[in-house]
Design an enzyme around this catalytic site. Structure first.
Site, PDB file in Angstrom:
ATOM      1  N   ARG A 109      59.954   7.219  93.009  1.00  0.00           N
ATOM      2  CA  ARG A 109      59.118   6.023  93.766  1.00  0.00           C
ATOM      3  C   ARG A 109      57.797   5.942  93.279  1.00  0.00           C
ATOM      4  O   ARG A 109      57.499   4.731  93.100  1.00  0.00           O
ATOM      5  CB  ARG A 109      59.429   6.365  95.167  1.00  0.00           C
ATOM      6  CG  ARG A 109      58.791   5.422  96.047  1.00  0.00           C
ATOM      7  CD  ARG A 109      58.754   5.563  97.509  1.00  0.00           C
ATOM      8  NE  ARG A 109      58.233   4.720  98.579  1.00  0.00           N
ATOM      9  CZ  ARG A 109      57.301   5.516  99.183  1.00  0.00           C
ATOM     10  NH1 ARG A 109      57.256   6.704  99.551  1.00  0.00           N
ATOM     11  NH2 ARG A 109      56.487   4.557 100.088  1.00  0.00           N
ATOM     12  N   HIS A 141      56.509   2.278  91.967  1.00  0.00           N
ATOM     13  CA  HIS A 141      55.402   1.475  92.898  1.00  0.00           C
ATOM     14  C   HIS A 141      54.264   1.223  91.935  1.00  0.00           C
ATOM     15  O   HIS A 141      53.412   0.198  92.236  1.00  0.00           O
ATOM     16  CB  HIS A 141      54.991   2.065  94.078  1.00  0.00           C
ATOM     17  CG  HIS A 141      56.305   1.890  95.041  1.00  0.00           C
ATOM     18  ND1 HIS A 141      55.872   1.900  96.417  1.00  0.00           N
ATOM     19  CD2 HIS A 141      57.690   1.814  94.965  1.00  0.00           C
ATOM     20  CE1 HIS A 141      57.171   1.635  97.325  1.00  0.00           C
ATOM     21  NE2 HIS A 141      57.955   1.743  96.097  1.00  0.00           N
ATOM     22  N   HIS A 173      68.588   4.170  94.399  1.00  0.00           N
ATOM     23  CA  HIS A 173      69.194   4.577  95.811  1.00  0.00           C
ATOM     24  C   HIS A 173      69.861   5.778  95.872  1.00  0.00           C
ATOM     25  O   HIS A 173      69.976   6.313  97.005  1.00  0.00           O
ATOM     26  CB  HIS A 173      69.079   3.569  96.777  1.00  0.00           C
ATOM     27  CG  HIS A 173      68.054   2.800  97.061  1.00  0.00           C
ATOM     28  ND1 HIS A 173      68.115   1.232  97.542  1.00  0.00           N
ATOM     29  CD2 HIS A 173      66.771   3.178  97.353  1.00  0.00           C
ATOM     30  CE1 HIS A 173      66.934   1.046  97.818  1.00  0.00           C
ATOM     31  NE2 HIS A 173      66.098   2.047  97.637  1.00  0.00           N
ATOM     32  N   TRP A 176      71.093   7.648 101.364  1.00  0.00           N
ATOM     33  CA  TRP A 176      72.084   6.457 100.970  1.00  0.00           C
ATOM     34  C   TRP A 176      73.350   7.177 100.550  1.00  0.00           C
ATOM     35  O   TRP A 176      74.278   6.336 100.592  1.00  0.00           O
ATOM     36  CB  TRP A 176      71.439   5.875  99.742  1.00  0.00           C
ATOM     37  CG  TRP A 176      70.333   4.627 100.315  1.00  0.00           C
ATOM     38  CD1 TRP A 176      70.693   3.420 100.342  1.00  0.00           C
ATOM     39  CD2 TRP A 176      69.006   5.046 100.296  1.00  0.00           C
ATOM     40  NE1 TRP A 176      69.503   2.621 100.517  1.00  0.00           N
ATOM     41  CE2 TRP A 176      68.463   3.648 100.820  1.00  0.00           C
ATOM     42  CE3 TRP A 176      68.226   6.024 100.146  1.00  0.00           C
ATOM     43  CZ2 TRP A 176      67.114   3.404 101.059  1.00  0.00           C
ATOM     44  CZ3 TRP A 176      66.714   6.019 100.283  1.00  0.00           C
ATOM     45  CH2 TRP A 176      66.169   4.704 100.918  1.00  0.00           C
ATOM     46  N   ASP A 179      70.471  -3.615 100.333  1.00  0.00           N
ATOM     47  CA  ASP A 179      71.473  -2.795  99.780  1.00  0.00           C
ATOM     48  C   ASP A 179      73.058  -3.627  99.980  1.00  0.00           C
ATOM     49  O   ASP A 179      73.693  -3.768  98.974  1.00  0.00           O
ATOM     50  CB  ASP A 179      71.573  -1.478 100.195  1.00  0.00           C
ATOM     51  CG  ASP A 179      70.536  -0.587 100.113  1.00  0.00           C
ATOM     52  OD1 ASP A 179      69.861  -0.595  99.126  1.00  0.00           O
ATOM     53  OD2 ASP A 179      70.150   0.021 101.077  1.00  0.00           O
TER      54      ASP A 179
END
Length: 423
Positions: free
Chosen positions: A109, A113, A242, A274, A303
């Site tokens: 992440r 980002h 994910h 997930w 999703d």
């Protein structure tokens, strides 16, 4: 890029990163140039091997063409954004960090980002956003989409301190790609040499990253990722990441406080994942969304859109059935994302992967191409080889047959034989 959390509960938001000013790095084999030198004061001389060091702050605003490589005798001078030797060391330390903190999801992440603010419609750097290390500044860390990423920065800061010759922009992307690979995912074809922004005033505005539950999920994904120059296949492939991580409702507003898959960790317990094995990178994310049979697994509106939108569904169905295809497309998409908006120095980037050794050519043995038993002299071997290669032959590629010539030789032979028999 819905929230992923690190599996560590010992971190807090009191960390306040400051603007990075890379100190000079010296070794026994390198000498820092005096300020009177015509080269940048952060370039180095090395008598034994090339040395790559951070650019000066002034050079952050120059074009990548300012990279210098000069040589005097056996001494080479190189200026670049990151030192490849330190990059390799940082990668090994990141691997050890992942083993002890289970922080694969939040490292992915972190890289995403930092790069995901890129706008292809803006040409100027760093206004265009992208992978430039701006996420280390508090003003950007406070963006709602970056909730909790201060913990990732606190985890990785000791590695940055140990390897000052690596830019934040490179370190964030290195950590992200390494986390994927260490979780069992594909090898990411990465390059390095990203230049850091120099201050918080160069951070992008808020609102560049995707939301988890917009009114029109499929259109929202396209709005965000098309702005970065990515397509439908890349959107679906990247969504497959994910398969790692969990979402905590107290941070993102999504997910359950805990499930049977997260209540015991590893790391800090809680959140909703997930997938069942949320620290393993595979294609189970697509299979689980398609089946929708486990209420303890998270499915965000973005999703679900992967199997509802006709274009997205083509790729989602493919990846649910074919993990090898998913890994291939994911690796390419991840590498592309990690380069978005980056200013590379040198412009072609830096590779830290060991180059594959070229196969050793077969030694030429003239006897293979001669009917005689006697060994030829070296000069004759060289002459034979030159003449053989001149007409298209080689040790591993025999000459093609000339069928017309063969037929003519057969006819000539028959004619001679007929003449002899007649006489």
């Amino acid at each position: 890029m819905a929230e992923r959390i690190a599996s560590s509960n010992s971190l807090n938001s009191s960390f306040r990163p400051t603007a990075y000013r890379a100190p000079a790095v010296t070794r026994s084999t390198s000498l820092l140039l005096p300020r009177s030198s015509s080269l940048s004061p952060k370039c180095h001389l090395s008598a034994s091997r090339s040395f790559v060091s951070p650019l000066s702050d002034r050079a952050l605003h120059r074009a990548s063409s300012n990279s210098k490589r000069r040589a005097t005798g056996s001494t080479a001078v190189i200026c670049a954004a990151s030192d490849p030797v330190q990059l390799k060391g940082a990668k090994e330390d990141i691997k050890e960090l992942l083993k002890t903190t289970f922080s694969h999801p939040i490292m992915v992440r972190l890289g995403w980002h930092d790069a995901g603010t890129y706008d292809k419609n803006i040409e100027e750097w760093p206004q265009r956003g992208g992978a430039n290390g701006s996420l280390r500044f508090e003003v950007e860390l406070k963006h709602a989409a970056n909730a909790g990423l201060v913990n990732a920065l606190k985890l990785i800061q000791p590695i940055k301190d140990k390897y000052p010759g690596v830019t934040y922009a490179d370190l964030f992307q290195l950590a992200s790609a390494t986390a994927i690979e260490e979780a069992g995912g594909p090898k990411i074809p990465m390059k390095y040499g990203r230049v850091d922004v120099s201050g918080p005033e160069q951070c992008p505005p808020e609102g560049k990253l995707p939301d988890a539950g917009p009114p029109s999920p499929a259109q929202h994904l396209r709005d965000v990722f098309y702005r970065m120059g990515l397509n439908d296949k890349e959107i679906v492939a990247l969504s497959g990441a994910h398969t790692l991580g969990r979402s905590r409702p107290e941070r993102s507003g999504w997910g359950k406080p805990e499930t049977k898959y997260t209540k015991d960790g590893p790391g800090a317990p809680g959140g909703q994942s997930w997938t069942v094995q949320w620290l393993k990178f595979d294609n189970s994310y697509f299979r689980d969304i398609k089946e929708k049979i486990d209420e303890d697994l998270l499915v965000l509106p973005t999703d679900a859109a992967l199997f509802e939108d006709p274009s997205f569904k083509v790729y989602a169905e493919k990846y649910a059935e074919d993990q090898e295809a998913f890994f291939k497309d994911y690796a390419e998409a991840h590498a592309k994302l990690s380069n978005l908006g980056a200013l590379f120095d040198p412009p072609e980037g830096i590779s830290i992967d060991d180059e594959a050794k070229a196969p050793t050519p077969e030694p030429f043995i003239a006897a293979k191409y001669s009917s005689g038993e006697k060994e030829l002299s070296n000069s004759m071997k060289q002459r034979l080889r030159a003449e053989y290669e001149a007409i298209g032959g080689s040790p591993d590629k025999p000459l093609k047959s000339n069928y017309f010539l063969n037929i003519m030789l057969v006819i000539a032979g028959l004619a001679i034989l007929t003449s002899l028999l007649g006489n």
